[in-house]
Design a protein around this motif. Structure first.
Motif, PDB file in Angstrom:
ATOM      1  N   SER A  60      19.493   7.255   6.645  1.00 61.62           N
ATOM      2  CA  SER A  60      19.235   7.359   5.209  1.00 61.62           C
ATOM      3  C   SER A  60      19.489   6.067   4.441  1.00 61.62           C
ATOM      4  CB  SER A  60      20.085   8.480   4.596  1.00 61.62           C
ATOM      5  OG  SER A  60      21.464   8.191   4.774  1.00 61.62           O
ATOM      6  N   VAL A  61      20.269   5.147   4.998  1.00 63.62           N
ATOM      7  CA  VAL A  61      20.623   3.915   4.288  1.00 63.62           C
ATOM      8  C   VAL A  61      19.395   3.062   3.973  1.00 63.62           C
ATOM      9  CG1 VAL A  61      21.834   1.704   4.545  1.00 63.62           C
ATOM     10  CG2 VAL A  61      22.980   3.830   5.123  1.00 63.62           C
ATOM     11  N   SER A  62      18.446   3.019   4.887  1.00 64.63           N
ATOM     12  CA  SER A  62      17.293   2.141   4.676  1.00 64.63           C
ATOM     13  C   SER A  62      15.998   2.893   4.382  1.00 64.63           C
ATOM     14  CB  SER A  62      17.095   1.249   5.905  1.00 64.63           C
ATOM     15  OG  SER A  62      16.908   2.040   7.048  1.00 64.63           O
ATOM     16  N   ARG A  63      16.015   4.198   4.422  1.00 64.26           N
ATOM     17  CA  ARG A  63      14.805   4.997   4.155  1.00 64.26           C
ATOM     18  C   ARG A  63      14.278   4.660   2.759  1.00 64.26           C
ATOM     19  NH1 ARG A  63      16.700  10.469   5.056  1.00 64.26           N
ATOM     20  NH2 ARG A  63      16.377  10.032   7.263  1.00 64.26           N
ATOM     21  N   THR A  64      12.956   4.558   2.634  1.00 61.81           N
ATOM     22  CA  THR A  64      12.379   4.228   1.334  1.00 61.81           C
ATOM     23  C   THR A  64      11.012   4.869   1.157  1.00 61.81           C
ATOM     24  OG1 THR A  64      12.039   2.408  -0.231  1.00 61.81           O
ATOM     25  CG2 THR A  64      11.163   2.098   1.970  1.00 61.81           C
ATOM     26  N   THR A  65      10.567   4.932  -0.090  1.00 56.71           N
ATOM     27  CA  THR A  65       9.220   5.391  -0.431  1.00 56.71           C
ATOM     28  C   THR A  65       8.601   4.387  -1.384  1.00 56.71           C
ATOM     29  OG1 THR A  65       9.857   7.723  -0.234  1.00 56.71           O
ATOM     30  CG2 THR A  65       7.846   7.242  -1.475  1.00 56.71           C
ATOM     31  N   LEU A  66       7.393   3.951  -1.062  1.00 54.23           N
ATOM     32  CA  LEU A  66       6.620   3.053  -1.914  1.00 54.23           C
ATOM     33  C   LEU A  66       5.457   3.893  -2.455  1.00 54.23           C
ATOM     34  CD1 LEU A  66       5.915  -0.428  -1.941  1.00 54.23           C
ATOM     35  CD2 LEU A  66       3.932   0.717  -1.011  1.00 54.23           C
ATOM     36  N   SER A  67       5.251   3.918  -3.761  1.00 53.98           N
ATOM     37  CA  SER A  67       4.156   4.687  -4.348  1.00 53.98           C
ATOM     38  C   SER A  67       3.218   3.762  -5.106  1.00 53.98           C
ATOM     39  CB  SER A  67       4.701   5.755  -5.290  1.00 53.98           C
ATOM     40  OG  SER A  67       5.501   6.680  -4.585  1.00 53.98           O
ATOM     41  N   HIS A  68       1.913   4.098  -5.046  1.00 58.55           N
ATOM     42  CA  HIS A  68       0.913   3.227  -5.651  1.00 58.55           C
ATOM     43  C   HIS A  68      -0.310   4.064  -6.027  1.00 58.55           C
ATOM     44  CE1 HIS A  68      -0.485  -0.951  -6.197  1.00 58.55           C
ATOM     45  NE2 HIS A  68      -1.673  -0.490  -5.911  1.00 58.55           N
ATOM     46  N   ILE A  69      -0.855   3.837  -7.213  1.00 57.16           N
ATOM     47  CA  ILE A  69      -2.094   4.516  -7.622  1.00 57.16           C
ATOM     48  C   ILE A  69      -3.280   3.694  -7.128  1.00 57.16           C
ATOM     49  CG2 ILE A  69      -3.550   5.208  -9.548  1.00 57.16           C
ATOM     50  CD1 ILE A  69      -1.048   5.870 -11.113  1.00 57.16           C
ATOM     51  N   MET A  70      -4.201   4.350  -6.459  1.00 59.34           N
ATOM     52  CA  MET A  70      -5.386   3.683  -5.924  1.00 59.34           C
ATOM     53  C   MET A  70      -6.453   3.566  -7.015  1.00 59.34           C
ATOM     54  SD  MET A  70      -4.704   3.014  -2.727  1.00 59.34           S
ATOM     55  CE  MET A  70      -3.079   2.589  -3.288  1.00 59.34           C
ATOM     56  N   ASP A  71      -7.011   2.373  -7.154  1.00 61.00           N
ATOM     57  CA  ASP A  71      -8.056   2.169  -8.159  1.00 61.00           C
ATOM     58  C   ASP A  71      -9.322   1.631  -7.501  1.00 61.00           C
ATOM     59  OD1 ASP A  71      -7.906  -0.693  -7.970  1.00 61.00           O
ATOM     60  OD2 ASP A  71      -6.249  -0.707  -9.405  1.00 61.00           O
ATOM     61  N   THR A 115     -11.447   0.135  -2.989  1.00 62.81           N
ATOM     62  CA  THR A 115     -12.444   0.917  -2.251  1.00 62.81           C
ATOM     63  C   THR A 115     -13.233   0.108  -1.224  1.00 62.81           C
ATOM     64  OG1 THR A 115     -14.116   0.585  -3.966  1.00 62.81           O
ATOM     65  CG2 THR A 115     -12.772   2.579  -4.116  1.00 62.81           C
ATOM     66  N   ASN A 116     -13.748   0.845  -0.255  1.00 61.70           N
ATOM     67  CA  ASN A 116     -14.640   0.279   0.750  1.00 61.70           C
ATOM     68  C   ASN A 116     -16.085   0.624   0.366  1.00 61.70           C
ATOM     69  OD1 ASN A 116     -15.090   2.982   1.507  1.00 61.70           O
ATOM     70  ND2 ASN A 116     -13.610   2.876   3.173  1.00 61.70           N
ATOM     71  N   LEU A 117     -17.033   0.357   1.228  1.00 58.77           N
ATOM     72  CA  LEU A 117     -18.444   0.611   0.927  1.00 58.77           C
ATOM     73  C   LEU A 117     -18.789   2.095   0.834  1.00 58.77           C
ATOM     74  CD1 LEU A 117     -20.067  -2.162   3.150  1.00 58.77           C
ATOM     75  CD2 LEU A 117     -19.670  -2.194   0.667  1.00 58.77           C
ATOM     76  N   LEU A 118     -17.917   2.951   1.338  1.00 61.45           N
ATOM     77  CA  LEU A 118     -18.137   4.401   1.257  1.00 61.45           C
ATOM     78  C   LEU A 118     -17.549   5.004  -0.014  1.00 61.45           C
ATOM     79  CD1 LEU A 118     -17.359   5.368   4.959  1.00 61.45           C
ATOM     80  CD2 LEU A 118     -19.602   5.074   3.882  1.00 61.45           C
ATOM     81  N   GLY A 119     -16.836   4.190  -0.797  1.00 59.37           N
ATOM     82  CA  GLY A 119     -16.260   4.680  -2.041  1.00 59.37           C
ATOM     83  C   GLY A 119     -14.882   5.289  -1.888  1.00 59.37           C
ATOM     84  N   THR A 120     -14.322   5.226  -0.684  1.00 57.43           N
ATOM     85  CA  THR A 120     -12.939   5.681  -0.483  1.00 57.43           C
ATOM     86  C   THR A 120     -12.053   4.445  -0.331  1.00 57.43           C
ATOM     87  OG1 THR A 120     -13.327   5.866   1.901  1.00 57.43           O
ATOM     88  CG2 THR A 120     -13.623   7.874   0.589  1.00 57.43           C
ATOM     89  N   VAL A 135      -8.548   8.600   1.472  1.00 64.24           N
ATOM     90  CA  VAL A 135      -7.831   8.439   0.210  1.00 64.24           C
ATOM     91  C   VAL A 135      -8.864   8.040  -0.826  1.00 64.24           C
ATOM     92  CG1 VAL A 135      -6.021   7.143  -0.990  1.00 64.24           C
ATOM     93  CG2 VAL A 135      -5.720   7.793   1.419  1.00 64.24           C
ATOM     94  N   ARG A 136      -8.778   8.627  -2.021  1.00 68.48           N
ATOM     95  CA  ARG A 136      -9.785   8.397  -3.056  1.00 68.48           C
ATOM     96  C   ARG A 136      -9.205   7.619  -4.234  1.00 68.48           C
ATOM     97  NH1 ARG A 136     -10.976  14.333  -4.443  1.00 68.48           N
ATOM     98  NH2 ARG A 136      -8.743  14.368  -4.120  1.00 68.48           N
ATOM     99  N   VAL A 137     -10.097   7.022  -4.980  1.00 74.25           N
ATOM    100  CA  VAL A 137      -9.690   6.374  -6.231  1.00 74.25           C
ATOM    101  C   VAL A 137      -9.030   7.438  -7.101  1.00 74.25           C
ATOM    102  CG1 VAL A 137     -10.541   5.310  -8.357  1.00 74.25           C
ATOM    103  CG2 VAL A 137     -11.463   4.600  -6.145  1.00 74.25           C
ATOM    104  N   GLY A 138      -7.911   7.080  -7.695  1.00 76.13           N
ATOM    105  CA  GLY A 138      -7.162   8.026  -8.515  1.00 76.13           C
ATOM    106  C   GLY A 138      -6.074   8.759  -7.751  1.00 76.13           C
ATOM    107  N   ASP A 139      -6.010   8.576  -6.448  1.00 75.86           N
ATOM    108  CA  ASP A 139      -4.922   9.191  -5.686  1.00 75.86           C
ATOM    109  C   ASP A 139      -3.642   8.387  -5.879  1.00 75.86           C
ATOM    110  OD1 ASP A 139      -6.512  11.214  -4.669  1.00 75.86           O
ATOM    111  OD2 ASP A 139      -6.598  10.402  -2.621  1.00 75.86           O
TER     112      ASP A 139
END
Length: 187
Positions: free
Chosen positions: A19-30, A34-39, A79-83
């Motif tokens: 638990s000492v080093s456990r972490t969560t990084l959060s980020h909103i995808m915009d 995206t790639n050529l498929l839109g995801t 993963v989609r834009v807005g996730d």
């Protein structure tokens, strides 16, 4: 069952709980992700995975750590834009100077109250390094829960497979050179 180590190879570094080093990084995808498929592009997710794993490795080792390898990067759902993406990482296993970091990637819609779903996972190996870039010792990880103990044991299996695969490839290449099929030193 494999014994869990609580002190370093020479007994000089005390173990650190998972638990000492456990972490969560959060980020909103915009849209820029995206790639050529839109995801969201897999490389964007891989960068987030490496960032979170690097933070965990640095925290656990108490200093710089570099990515040595990435194993089993699995993309389970797009993963989609807005996730809102959450990258959860923890040290699963430690050696003398290396650490396996397990990573789970979850995604949820930024504007909904539905639970996040797992969209990916990966295992990375990091090496702790000193100011000259040379390997340095890391404290052993001390699993705290039954899940942590399972992850520790599974990490040992993955390490055994990585080392066996590396050895088998090296032996094959040496044999091909000895048989005159390949030239020495060419990959």
């Amino acid at each position: 069952m494999t014994d869990l180590v609580t002190t370093g190879p020479e007994g000089d570094l005390p173990g650190k709980p998972t638990s000492v080093s456990r972490t969560t990084l959060s980020h909103i995808m915009d849209a820029s992700h995206t790639n050529l498929l839109g995801t969201v592009h897999g490389g964007v997710i891989m960068k987030l995975v490496d960032d979170a794993a690097g933070a965990v490795a640095g925290r656990h080792s108490g200093g710089p750590a570099v990515t040595a390898s990435m194993d089993e990067m699995a993309f389970l759902e797009p993963v989609r834009v807005g996730d809102l993406v959450h990258v959860k990482a923890q040290v699963n296993w430690t050696g003398r100077s290396s650490m396996e970091v397990g990573v789970r990637v979850l995604a949820e819609r930024w504007n909904e109250s539905t639970p996040a779903t797992q969209v990916g996972s990966a295992y990375l190996v990091f090496a702790a390094v000193d100011e000259d870039g040379k390997p340095r010792p890391v404290p052993p990880v001390v699993p705290e829960t039954e899940r942590d103990k399972r992850r520790y044991q599974e990490a040992q299996i993955r390490r055994t497979h990585r080392l066996a695969r590396r050895r088998a490839i090296k032996e094959l290449r040496a044999q091909r050179v000895a048989d005159g099929i390949d030239e020495q030193g060419r990959g």
